[in-house]
Write a protein that holds these residues in place. Structure first.
Motif, short mmCIF file in Angstrom:
data_model
loop_
_atom_site.label_atom_id
_atom_site.label_comp_id
_atom_site.label_asym_id
_atom_site.label_seq_id
_atom_site.Cartn_x
_atom_site.Cartn_y
_atom_site.Cartn_z
N ASP A 1 -1.00 6.96 -5.83
CA ASP A 1 -2.23 7.16 -6.60
C ASP A 1 -3.27 6.12 -6.17
OD1 ASP A 1 -4.24 7.18 -8.41
OD2 ASP A 1 -2.97 7.16 -10.21
N PRO A 2 -4.40 6.58 -5.63
CA PRO A 2 -5.40 5.62 -5.12
C PRO A 2 -5.89 4.67 -6.21
CG PRO A 2 -6.16 7.91 -4.83
CD PRO A 2 -4.79 7.97 -5.43
N GLU A 3 -5.98 5.17 -7.43
CA GLU A 3 -6.48 4.31 -8.50
C GLU A 3 -5.52 3.15 -8.77
OE1 GLU A 3 -7.78 5.69 -12.58
OE2 GLU A 3 -8.99 6.92 -11.21
N ALA B 1 -5.69 0.72 -5.94
CA ALA B 1 -6.88 -0.16 -6.02
C ALA B 1 -6.64 -1.26 -7.04
CB ALA B 1 -8.11 0.66 -6.39
N GLU B 2 -6.00 -0.88 -8.14
CA GLU B 2 -5.73 -1.87 -9.20
C GLU B 2 -4.77 -2.95 -8.70
OE1 GLU B 2 -3.93 -1.08 -13.35
OE2 GLU B 2 -5.68 0.22 -13.12
N ALA B 3 -3.74 -2.46 -8.01
CA ALA B 3 -2.74 -3.41 -7.49
C ALA B 3 -3.38 -4.35 -6.48
CB ALA B 3 -1.59 -2.65 -6.84
N ALA C 1 0.83 -1.21 0.00
CA ALA C 1 0.00 0.00 0.00
C ALA C 1 0.87 1.25 0.00
CB ALA C 1 -0.93 -0.01 1.21
N ARG C 2 2.01 1.14 0.73
CA ARG C 2 2.88 2.33 0.85
C ARG C 2 3.51 2.71 -0.50
NH1 ARG C 2 4.20 -0.43 5.51
NH2 ARG C 2 6.06 -1.30 4.57
N ARG C 3 3.58 1.73 -1.38
CA ARG C 3 4.27 1.98 -2.65
C ARG C 3 3.40 2.75 -3.65
NH1 ARG C 3 5.47 -3.72 -3.88
NH2 ARG C 3 5.86 -4.31 -1.73
#
Ligand SMILES: Nc1ncnc2c1ncn2[C@@H]1O[C@H](COP(=O)(O)OP(=O)(O)OP(=O)(O)O)[C@@H](O)[C@H]1O
Length: 860
Positions: free
Chosen positions: A481-483, A486-488, A476-478
């Motif tokens: 960009d929220p989008e 979310a994709e990751a 999450a830290r990496r």
């Protein structure tokens, strides 16, 4: 009361008058059957016509066809049923006060017109015939009035004290199409009435006495021809909310409940299309009563179920010992089951099952098998299932047909072979991520928060695991960009959840629980003790665990192994626990079953929601499907309501959440030890709906001589409770017998000889059935003793005698029955009130009989 207060003239009518009256009824019956045949032809024509309409193919035509086929089919079925006495009653009436007629063609007024009687003379203005179905003549005049129609009410309600318009009530006895006889009661014996210029004769000794005197068979008969006024009021009571009926033994509570079901359907068939459930205490009583509704022209919409068969897949008549039944029936079980259902997911320390396993082994070796073995607490057969071991008499095959005995256990659904995983390790982003036992436990606790059904929480638990793994991965830290984040995350979830190992982990860590599995897990005394803290004392924990070991197919060191199992024999009280667990666990999602195809779909290309073919299809009767599928009914009738335990009230309550209710019972016959606790559960099940109460006061079963003896036990069991008034007397006092001359020895061989000899004697005395009632733990033994005497003799454990009746009854050792449980005296009262003609009480030493053989409990 009606008939027994009514006046039937001494049989003064000569044979020729009797023959003439029978002939007149025969003429009427012939006319009725001719009309019925015309109606059958009409119905057949409608069916034919409807089938043709199906090919037209428009939605309107299709719906019309369906409705028409349905109506015509039901009608045909009714008309084609061969009734023993299709037409059974007649009333001769004075002119009504207002001269108005109802839709069935009969005058509506209950009171006679002024001047209908003058100088003690009157003319009969209307004659109505009453039958199982209403039949109108071609000119719409009533040939037969349905017994449930308002116009038929005076047939049941009129008494000499309040005769209304009724001058004479006649019961007609017929077989097939032949009238065999008539019995009359005069409601206005003081007047001279004429019909077509001839004086109205009165034939016979009255219908009620004729009905009560008949020998009993193994099935109950309807009482349509002789329903009494106080019973009629209950049968016809408006169905709003809750109707409660109390009455002593033999007052007709069961009969009234069954007739009420038929009445309600007649009144409002559409409303009760949601089904009527009749809850009966035992399968024996179900078998005894289930012929009554078809004889009243009603079948499909009513399901009669025993308490041990209310849950699909369960079918049992095995009873727990009173001590265990008391625990399982108590409302404390609610909390305990909730804890067990959650606790059953927890990992268990190795060796935790050792106590359970030892006890299971003991049970398998026959220890504590229900034949008086102590449990070290100085109590009688504490954890035995009465009669659970097949005693092979065939008298109640279902008793031992509990699925667990006959079918091998299915594979454990979702249960891991080697116990619970202690940690979860996955590979993601090129590295290993691990959740240890403490982290997994914390996730489980968080998922289990709240009251949602346990099985439905699995998706939530899965999500929490993925959240925890994602957090640990540090990914999450990496992503700023929220989008992208979310994709990751989506990819991460997919990678993990598509791994077969993850699915396997989840199945093991959060298996789908089954009600039987959880009950089986409770057989582990250590686990149960943990879940039952502050709910049960250690002795109760031990008793309950031992009793549930029968369910446990287990023998591994892990509770989860047992969870998909639990297919050992159930007791009647286990069934309510299964139902409660079903609610606590929640039904997991199942794929919808494909609908059977309606052949008409192919013709029309249309999809109907349901079709008549479908509702009646698949080779299974409507009744079978009703039994299987419904868990919510439009009306619930509870028979022998005094016996429902709090947990059973919850089970039954769930089937009538939106229902109206009829609840019949007799507190004096209750075999449940804690009536106050049951009353609270009953109130919860019935809710705050308003209640109407009725009391039935006349005993139609027992002759006065037997009722008097039973009243002595009632005085001990419930001081101050009034006995119902017996309506007839036979002049035959109950008989007292001893196991051997004077001594009343209690050894089994002497008891067997005396029981068989007395049963044989009673068989010679009566034409119908003989019931032999023994203490529950002698049930199997008594069946063996009596098997050679044929099927007119039935051996019953005391708890099974409920609701049944026999021409003659033999009660074996009142003291043994009374000592069986805290409610023993009330159970004995039930046993003593089963006979319609003769009663023998057989005493052993334990009964402390006096010189005349009268046991201590039955002396004045
Ligand atoms: N009006 C009636 N006419 C003829 N027989 C009747 C009438 N009422 C009741 N009976 C008969 O009396 C007997 C007892 O009826 P039923 O079994 O319904 O009583 P109950 O109150 O349910 O008894 P228990 O409490 O012992 O179960 C049955 O044989 C029934 O057919």
């Amino acid at each position: 009361m009606a008939a027994h207060n009514a006046t039937h003239a001494p049989d003064h009518a000569s044979d020729s008058v009797r023959d003439r009256e029978i002939e007149a009824e025969q003429t009427h019956l012939d006319r009725v059957y001719r009309r019925l045949e015309e109606k059958i032809h009409e119905a057949e024509f409608l069916m034919d016509d409807a089938a043709k309409r199906g090919q037209v193919g428009t939605p309107g035509a299709l719906a019309e066809r369906d409705a028409q086929v349905f109506q015509a089919g039901v009608h045909l079925h009714r008309l084609n049923s061969e009734y023993e006495d299709f037409l059974f009653g007649r009333i001769d009436l004075l002119l009504g006060k207002d001269g108005k007629k109802g839709p069935d063609g009969a005058f509506t007024s209950v009171e006679p017109a002024d001047g209908a009687i003058e100088d003690g003379r009157a003319t009969i203005a209307e004659t109505l015939h009453i039958g199982r179905l209403g039949v109108l003549d071609a000119d719409y005049s009533p040939l037969v009035i349905d017994w449930r129609a308002p116009a038929a009410a005076p047939f049941y309600r009129a008494t000499p004290v309040a005769p209304g318009r009724v001058v004479r009530r006649r019961v007609i006895r017929s077989k097939g199409r032949k009238v065999l006889g008539v019995e009359d009661d005069l409601m206005r014996p003081e007047i001279t009435a004429t019909l077509d210029g001839e004086e109205l004769p009165a034939i016979g000794d009255g219908a009620l006495m004729a009905a009560l005197g008949r020998a009993r068979s193994h099935t109950m008969r309807d009482i349509v021809a002789s329903i009494q006024a106080e019973q009629d009021k209950v049968i016809r009571a408006p169905a709003a909310s809750v109707t409660e009926v109390e009455g002593g033994p033999g007052t007709g509570k069961t009969a009234v409940a069954l007739h009420r079901a038929a009445y309600l359907l007649y009144q409002d068939r559409r409303r009760y299309a949601g089904g009527i459930l009749i809850v009966s205490p035992t399968p024996l009583l179900v078998a005894y009563t289930e012929g009554v509704l078809p004889s009243l022209g009603e079948e499909g919409q009513v399901a009669i179920r025993a308490l041990g068969s209310l849950v699909d897949g369960a079918e049992t008549t095995a009873y727990d010992s009173p001590a265990v039944a008391r625990i399982k029936g108590s409302s404390r079980m609610q909390k305990l089951l909730r804890k067990a259902a959650r606790g059953a997911l927890e990992p268990v320390a190795p060796g935790a099952r050792s106590t359970g396993r030892k006890a299971a082994k003991a049970a398998a070796n026959g220890d504590g098998g229900g034949s008086g073995t102590g449990d070290g607490d100085g109590q009688m057969s504490l954890d035995g299932l009465f009669g659970a071991a097949g005693d092979g008499t065939g008298q109640d095959a279902s008793a031992h047909g509990s699925r667990g005995r006959r079918t091998p256990p299915p594979p454990a659904a979702g249960a891991p072979a080697a116990g619970q995983p202690a940690h979860l390790r996955v590979v993601a982003f090129g590295g290993r991520i691990e959740l240890d036992a403490d982290e997994l436990r914390a996730i489980r606790q968080s998922a289990l928060g709240g009251t949602a059904p346990v099985n439905l929480l699995r998706p939530r638990a899965r999500r929490l695991i993925l959240d925890a793994l994602w957090a640990k991965s540090g990914a999450a830290r990496r992503y700023t960009d929220p989008e992208l984040a979310a994709e990751a995350r989506e990819g991460f979830d997919e990678d993990i959840t598509t791994e077969p190992d993850f699915q396997e982990f989840l199945d093991a860590w959060w298996p789908e629980l089954t009600p039987r599995g959880v009950l089986a897990a409770m057989a582990d005394e250590r686990l149960l003790g943990r879940w039952a803290r502050r709910l049960l004392n250690p002795r109760e924990v031990r008793q309950l665990a031992r009793s549930l070991q029968r369910l446990d197919g287990g023998g591994t060191s892990h509770a989860h192994k047992a969870m998909g199992d639990g297919h050992g024999p159930l007791s009647v009280h286990d069934v309510a626990l299964l139902d409660e667990l079903q609610m606590i666990l929640g039904a997991p999602m199942r794929p919808a079953r494909p609908r059977e195809a309606d052949p008409l779909d192919h013709l029309t290309g249309l999809e109907e929601l349901t079709t008549y073919t479908e509702r009646n299809g698949g080779g299974r009767s409507r009744r079978e499907r009703l039994d299987e599928e419904r868990t919510d009914y439009a009306h619930v009738i509870v028979d022998e309501a005094q016996d429902l335990t709090p947990m059973q009230w919850r089970m039954v309550g769930r089937r009538g959440r939106h229902a109206t209710w009829t609840v019949v019972g007799d507190p004096a016959q209750s075999s449940w030890s804690d009536p106050d606790e049951a009353a609270i559960a009953r109130d919860e099940a019935l809710g705050t709906r308003p209640r109407r109460r009725f009391t039935l006061t006349v005993n139609y079963r027992n002759p006065a001589e037997i009722a008097e003896l039973a009243a002595r036990v009632l005085a001990l069991a419930m001081p101050g409770m009034p006995s119902p008034k017996a309506v007839r007397s036979t002049g035959l006092e109950p008989r007292f017998a001893l196991t051997s001359d004077g001594a009343g020895s209690a050894d089994d061989a002497a008891l067997e000889r005396a029981t068989v000899a007395e049963a044989e004697r009673l068989l010679g005395e009566v034409d119908g059935t003989v019931g032999v009632v023994v203490a529950m733990n002698r049930r199997a033994q008594a069946r063996r003793w009596l098997a050679p005497l044929g099927d007119r003799v039935v051996a019953l454990g005391s708890l099974e005698a409920k609701g049944l009746e026999y021409d003659a009854t033999l009660v074996v050792s009142p003291a043994e029955i009374a000592d069986e449980s805290p409610a023993g005296l009330r159970v004995l009262y039930v046993a003593l009130t089963r006979a319609t003609q003769q009663l023998t009480v057989l005493s052993t030493e334990r009964d402390e009989p006096d010189a005349a053989g009268v046991p201590d409990l039955l002396r004045d």
